[in-house]
Design a protein around this motif. Structure first.
Motif, PDB file in Angstrom:
ATOM      1  N   GLN A 221       0.844  -1.909   0.243  1.00 40.68           N
ATOM      2  CA  GLN A 221       0.216   0.346   0.089  1.00 40.68           C
ATOM      3  C   GLN A 221       0.418   0.991  -0.102  1.00 40.68           C
ATOM      4  OE1 GLN A 221      -3.482   1.260   0.542  1.00 40.68           O
ATOM      5  NE2 GLN A 221      -3.214  -0.850  -0.793  1.00 40.68           N
TER       6      GLN A 221
ATOM      7  N   GLU B 156       0.991   4.234  -3.272  1.00 43.69           N
ATOM      8  CA  GLU B 156       0.499   5.656  -2.640  1.00 43.69           C
ATOM      9  C   GLU B 156       1.381   6.345  -3.018  1.00 43.69           C
ATOM     10  OE1 GLU B 156      -2.867   6.626  -2.589  1.00 43.69           O
ATOM     11  OE2 GLU B 156      -3.709   4.750  -2.527  1.00 43.69           O
TER      12      GLU B 156
ATOM     13  N   GLN C 135     -10.457   4.924  12.717  1.00 45.42           N
ATOM     14  CA  GLN C 135      -9.273   4.921  11.170  1.00 45.42           C
ATOM     15  C   GLN C 135      -8.916   3.321  11.431  1.00 45.42           C
ATOM     16  OE1 GLN C 135      -6.146   7.731  10.946  1.00 45.42           O
ATOM     17  NE2 GLN C 135      -7.270   8.172   8.916  1.00 45.42           N
TER      18      GLN C 135
ATOM     19  N   TYR D 139      -8.480   0.278   8.545  1.00 42.48           N
ATOM     20  CA  TYR D 139      -7.407   0.051   8.480  1.00 42.48           C
ATOM     21  C   TYR D 139      -7.323  -1.583   7.996  1.00 42.48           C
ATOM     22  CZ  TYR D 139      -5.177   4.828   7.201  1.00 42.48           C
ATOM     23  OH  TYR D 139      -5.274   6.058   7.255  1.00 42.48           O
TER      24      TYR D 139
ATOM     25  N   TYR E 102     -13.319  -0.870   0.307  1.00 40.92           N
ATOM     26  CA  TYR E 102     -12.690  -0.071  -0.533  1.00 40.92           C
ATOM     27  C   TYR E 102     -11.530  -0.555  -0.726  1.00 40.92           C
ATOM     28  CZ  TYR E 102     -16.430   3.808  -0.616  1.00 40.92           C
ATOM     29  OH  TYR E 102     -17.488   3.957  -1.421  1.00 40.92           O
TER      30      TYR E 102
ATOM     31  N   ASP F  23      -8.274   0.117   0.932  1.00 37.55           N
ATOM     32  CA  ASP F  23      -6.962   1.199   0.807  1.00 37.55           C
ATOM     33  C   ASP F  23      -7.074   1.498   1.525  1.00 37.55           C
ATOM     34  OD1 ASP F  23      -9.049   2.826   0.042  1.00 37.55           O
ATOM     35  OD2 ASP F  23      -9.114   2.846  -1.941  1.00 37.55           O
ATOM     36  N   ILE F  24      -6.385   2.846   1.603  1.00 33.96           N
ATOM     37  CA  ILE F  24      -5.851   4.197   1.874  1.00 33.96           C
ATOM     38  C   ILE F  24      -7.143   5.061   2.369  1.00 33.96           C
ATOM     39  CG2 ILE F  24      -3.825   5.495   3.486  1.00 33.96           C
ATOM     40  CD1 ILE F  24      -2.000   3.682   2.775  1.00 33.96           C
ATOM     41  N   ARG F  25      -7.009   5.287   1.373  1.00 33.29           N
ATOM     42  CA  ARG F  25      -7.867   6.539   1.148  1.00 33.29           C
ATOM     43  C   ARG F  25      -9.349   7.016   1.313  1.00 33.29           C
ATOM     44  NH1 ARG F  25      -6.566   6.906  -5.685  1.00 33.29           N
ATOM     45  NH2 ARG F  25      -3.668   6.488  -5.745  1.00 33.29           N
ATOM     46  N   HIS F  26      -9.984   5.790   1.725  1.00 31.11           N
ATOM     47  CA  HIS F  26     -11.399   5.539   1.935  1.00 31.11           C
ATOM     48  C   HIS F  26     -11.381   6.113   3.517  1.00 31.11           C
ATOM     49  CE1 HIS F  26     -11.904   5.184  -2.164  1.00 31.11           C
ATOM     50  NE2 HIS F  26     -13.012   5.828  -2.524  1.00 31.11           N
TER      51      HIS F  26
ATOM     52  N   ASN G  21     -10.373   8.466   6.218  1.00 30.87           N
ATOM     53  CA  ASN G  21     -10.007   9.349   6.708  1.00 30.87           C
ATOM     54  C   ASN G  21     -11.051  10.073   7.436  1.00 30.87           C
ATOM     55  OD1 ASN G  21      -9.801  12.483   7.801  1.00 30.87           O
ATOM     56  ND2 ASN G  21      -9.504  13.167   5.498  1.00 30.87           N
TER      57      ASN G  21
ATOM     58  N   GLN H 121     -12.903  13.847   8.693  1.00 31.22           N
ATOM     59  CA  GLN H 121     -13.108  14.760   7.557  1.00 31.22           C
ATOM     60  C   GLN H 121     -14.434  14.726   8.199  1.00 31.22           C
ATOM     61  OE1 GLN H 121     -12.509  13.289   3.739  1.00 31.22           O
ATOM     62  NE2 GLN H 121     -12.989  15.613   3.164  1.00 31.22           N
TER      63      GLN H 121
END
Length: 303
Positions: free
Chosen positions: A109, A113, A218, A222, A287, A289-292, A294, A297
């Motif tokens: 990952q 990224e 979070q 992960y 997903y 991945d890391i991107r989703h 957060n 936010q």
């Protein structure tokens, strides 16, 4: 989970049966209190006291499946550790292989990224209590991650606790817990821990708790992202994801508080509700991945 073809991690420090010495920081902290409590109290009282300690600042600098926070004091004393005879080498091998799998996933990952090299954490097996760079770690608080020394700490007796006390049975329930703690290390690697600690400054207790919930959810995301990788590798067995979801439900703040004293105190939540923990794990699983992931936010109510 199918582990026969998985490699064992080389980042293992086995301290089971060793003696450990606490660091003097004045007074008896929550770690010492938990040590006394868990040698005497009923399981409901133990669970209640964990919640009280978390509510009033007993989480410490350790980030874990139960504990979380920014500061903790410990009493200096020699710790007598007894080797847990109920722990098998097969349990340790399973954890080592799960850790190796997280290393493979996060190395890929970070490279994908463009995040640079992933510095793999060390996992420490211990019995009862052990010295960490965050103070004295307590098995009674569950598995935890210390950002100061970048190590995950695990007393393998927690496997029995997870199955028998919290009703989260199955090997993938434990795998979820390990992946969650590794998730805290990923946060440390990405600078999220630093940003989190800065954001907590000057906040009220309730506001600081909300930030801690975001941090923990979070880590759950992960863990789910890693589970997605395991699925793609063909390593999941029937019921594995359900085992992880049950574990996430079992360690929700609302579930723990309701079981302990019959009501919930939302402002004291530090890890998220059972529904939130399950939902963010599942989101990571979807997903991969890391991107989703957060969780910092948007508004707190959107979590």
């Amino acid at each position: 989970m199918k582990i026969d073809d998985l490699r064992k991690s080389s980042n293992i420090d086995d301290r089971r049966g060793q003696q450990s010495y606490g660091t003097s920081r004045g007074g008896m902290g929550s770690g010492a209190l938990l040590s006394i409590l868990f040698s005497r109290g009923s399981w409901k009282m133990k669970l209640f006291m964990i919640i009280i300690l978390i509510m009033f600042g007993g989480g410490g600098a350790l980030s874990g499946i139960f504990t979380g926070g920014t500061s903790q004091s410990y009493q200096s004393n020699q710790i007598s550790q007894k080797k847990n005879t109920n722990v098998s080498d097969a349990d340790a091998e399973f954890v080592s292989k799960v850790l190796g799998s997280t290393e493979d996933y996060w190395n890929k990952q970070f490279k994908k990224e463009g995040l640079g090299d992933y510095s793999e954490p060390e996992l420490v097996f211990y019995s009862g209590q052990t010295t960490t760079a965050c103070g004295v770690g307590q098995a009674s608080s569950g598995p935890f991650y210390c950002p100061a020394d970048e190590k995950v700490y695990l007393d393998l007796s927690f496997y029995d606790e997870l199955s028998n006390r919290y009703g989260a049975k199955g090997d993938f329930a434990l795998a979820y817990v390990i992946a969650h703690e590794v998730g805290h290390h990923v946060q440390n690697e990405l600078g999220t821990m630093t940003d989190y600690n800065k954001a907590r400054q000057g906040k009220s207790k309730a506001e600081a708790n909300q930030l801690n919930v975001r941090l923990e959810l979070q880590a759950d995301y992960y863990a789910g992202a890693w589970a997605s990788y395991v699925k793609d590798e063909g390593l999941l067995e029937k019921g594995d994801v359900q085992e992880a979801m049950q574990a996430a439900h079992a360690v929700g703040d609302d579930t723990l508080q309701q079981e302990a004293y019959g009501r919930t105190v939302p402002d004291s939540f530090t890890h998220g509700t059972s529904e939130q923990r399950q939902r963010w794990f599942d989101k990571g699983y979807q997903y991969g991945d890391i991107r989703h992931g957060n969780t910092f936010q948007g508004s707190y109510g959107d979590l």
